[in-house]
Write a protein that holds these residues in place. Structure first.
Motif, PDB file in Angstrom:
ATOM      1  N   THR A 151       4.080  60.591  19.688  1.00 26.76           N
ATOM      2  CA  THR A 151       5.046  61.623  19.336  1.00 26.76           C
ATOM      3  C   THR A 151       4.392  62.641  18.413  1.00 26.76           C
ATOM      4  OG1 THR A 151       7.308  61.997  18.602  1.00 26.76           O
ATOM      5  CG2 THR A 151       6.038  60.364  17.374  1.00 26.76           C
ATOM      6  N   GLN A 152       5.167  63.611  17.896  1.00 26.22           N
ATOM      7  CA  GLN A 152       4.538  64.681  17.117  1.00 26.22           C
ATOM      8  C   GLN A 152       5.527  65.420  16.227  1.00 26.22           C
ATOM      9  OE1 GLN A 152       4.082  68.452  19.848  1.00 26.22           O
ATOM     10  NE2 GLN A 152       3.388  66.675  21.006  1.00 26.22           N
ATOM     11  N   THR A 187       9.989  67.395  16.382  1.00 22.99           N
ATOM     12  CA  THR A 187      10.764  66.284  16.955  1.00 22.99           C
ATOM     13  C   THR A 187      11.600  65.609  15.869  1.00 22.99           C
ATOM     14  OG1 THR A 187       9.097  65.963  18.670  1.00 22.99           O
ATOM     15  CG2 THR A 187      10.551  64.099  18.222  1.00 22.99           C
ATOM     16  N   LEU A 192      14.208  60.807  18.487  1.00 26.40           N
ATOM     17  CA  LEU A 192      13.103  59.907  18.839  1.00 26.40           C
ATOM     18  C   LEU A 192      13.562  58.444  18.794  1.00 26.40           C
ATOM     19  CD1 LEU A 192      10.103  59.321  19.407  1.00 26.40           C
ATOM     20  CD2 LEU A 192       9.681  59.516  16.953  1.00 26.40           C
ATOM     21  N   HIS A 209       4.609  59.766  26.377  1.00 27.17           N
ATOM     22  CA  HIS A 209       4.684  60.927  25.493  1.00 27.17           C
ATOM     23  C   HIS A 209       6.151  61.274  25.270  1.00 27.17           C
ATOM     24  CE1 HIS A 209       0.367  62.480  26.480  1.00 27.17           C
ATOM     25  NE2 HIS A 209       0.383  61.374  25.761  1.00 27.17           N
ATOM     26  N   VAL A 210       6.549  61.362  23.994  1.00 31.17           N
ATOM     27  CA  VAL A 210       7.963  61.626  23.673  1.00 31.17           C
ATOM     28  C   VAL A 210       8.051  62.669  22.561  1.00 31.17           C
ATOM     29  CG1 VAL A 210      10.128  60.636  22.876  1.00 31.17           C
ATOM     30  CG2 VAL A 210       8.610  59.243  24.288  1.00 31.17           C
ATOM     31  N   ALA A 211       8.771  63.759  22.847  1.00 26.56           N
ATOM     32  CA  ALA A 211       9.005  64.811  21.844  1.00 26.56           C
ATOM     33  C   ALA A 211      10.256  65.575  22.251  1.00 26.56           C
ATOM     34  CB  ALA A 211       7.807  65.759  21.775  1.00 26.56           C
ATOM     35  N   THR A 258       6.368  65.373  29.290  1.00 27.83           N
ATOM     36  CA  THR A 258       7.224  64.185  29.074  1.00 27.83           C
ATOM     37  C   THR A 258       7.876  63.718  30.388  1.00 27.83           C
ATOM     38  OG1 THR A 258       9.090  65.597  28.485  1.00 27.83           O
ATOM     39  CG2 THR A 258       7.729  64.812  26.672  1.00 27.83           C
TER      40      THR A 258
END
Ligand SMILES: NC(=O)c1ccc[n+]([C@@H]2O[C@H](COP(=O)([O-])OP(=O)(O)OC[C@H]3O[C@@H](n4cnc5c(N)ncnc54)[C@H](OP(=O)(O)O)[C@@H]3O)[C@@H](O)[C@H]2O)c1
Length: 294
Positions: A151-152, A187, A192, A209-211, A258
């Motif tokens: 994540t970011q 994010t 999340l 990948h999650v954002a 994503t």
């Protein structure tokens, strides 16, 4: 009834994740450990404590997250972010627990120029990214059904984050200088947390990948924070990263693709700007109970 253990439970993400897990897994016991309960740098103790608890799922959100601090203190970065993950994985093996590890966009160098896929080759530019990548490798080598969620640009109630930093600077200055040449996706830790629960429910394995949706520069992010917070007397000025002269290099472009998350869960996180509005609304309502210092 099973046990789900969150390590790093007092951190920015951990504190939002625990209540979300309680909603998503009402039949399971949700436990949170942080520095007071466990020091993941200690191999023997970490393995023994995990084995004694015998959880079915361990979600590791504990980390040394000060990116410039990691650059100055490389040994500590690897002890927490890489070896800490290894110790948790070894403990998880003793009880057959599934491991979930939170990782970062900083495993990439930002040179791709288009959204990063899970299978793109990592190439970290800084020690934080290197240490987190090593943590990923331990999950892959030591656990069977490990789930790695990259994540970011996190913001949320309980932590040191960019939104709080901008609001604080806006109280002190009329002009604030913000980096314009790093692009990513801000994010919200609440969104999340829902995504983590969804991936665990779907028995996700491997890297995801999650954002939040959309992307922007830190400069545009700051502009939106000021505008959504109704702060008009403060001007944000765009600057280049090199003008800040920070110890750690950062990727210039670390937006995620994503699609894998969407395919697995059937939904995607809302745009970052909507999430930011919600977050600022909560602050205004006074429902932000302090948390850790920002
Ligand atoms: N924040 C971001 O923008 C971001 C971006 C990408 C990925 N991530 C990842 O997302 C996860 C959550 O980040 P976050 O921002 O919530 O981090 P955070 O607020 O810094 O929380 C991390 C927690 O881990 C604890 N911890 C540190 N060392 C430990 C140790 N040796 N043993 C046990 N606990 C320890 C910390 O305690 P102390 O505070 O007492 O040290 C803290 O409570 C991390 O894996 C991070 O790498 C974060």
């Amino acid at each position: 009834m099973g046990k789900i253990l969150v390590i790093g439970a007092q951190g920015m993400l951990g504190r939002d994740l625990l209540p979300e897990l309680r909603v998503s897994f009402p039949d399971d016991e949700i436990l949170g450990w942080d520095m007071e309960e466990i020091d993941i740098r200690m191999e023997k103790e970490t393995i023994e404590q995990i084995e004694a608890l015998y959880p079915q799922i361990i979600i590791n959100v504990a980390a040394y997250t000060d990116v410039d601090g990691c650059e100055r203190n490389e040994e500590e970065a690897f002890r927490v972010n890489a070896e800490g993950m290894k110790h948790i994985a070894l403990g998880a093996r003793r009880c057959g627990a599934k491991v979930v590890y939170l990782s970062t966009d900083y495993v990439f160098d930002g040179k791709k120029g288009e959204p990063y896929l899970e299978e793109d080759s990592p190439h970290p530019l800084n020690i934080y990214g290197e240490s987190k990548l090593k943590g990923e490798h331990y999950v892959q080598e030591l656990t069977k059904e490990g789930l790695i969620i990259r994540t970011q640009w996190l913001f949320g109630k309980y932590g040191k984050n960019f939104v709080y930093a901008i609001l604080k600077q806006a109280q002190e200055k009329e002009v604030i200088s913000i980096v314009k040449d790093q692009i990513g996706s801000p994010t919200y830790t609440r969104d999340l947390s829902k995504a983590i629960c969804a991936l665990v429910q779907k028995r996700g394995q491997g890297i995801f990948h999650v954002a939040n949706g959309g992307f922007c520069s830190w400069f545009v992010f700051a502009q939106k924070i000021l505008s959504y917070a109704g702060i008009h007397g403060v001007k944000a000025i765009p600057i280049a990263s090199e003008e800040l002269d920070r110890p750690a290099r950062r990727p210039s472009y670390s937006v995620f693709n994503t699609a894998k998350f969407l395919k697995t869960t059937g939904w995607n996180l809302r745009p970052w700007s909507e999430a930011l509005k919600d977050f600022l609304f909560e602050i205004e309502r006074g429902s932000i109970p302090g948390g850790k210092e920002s």
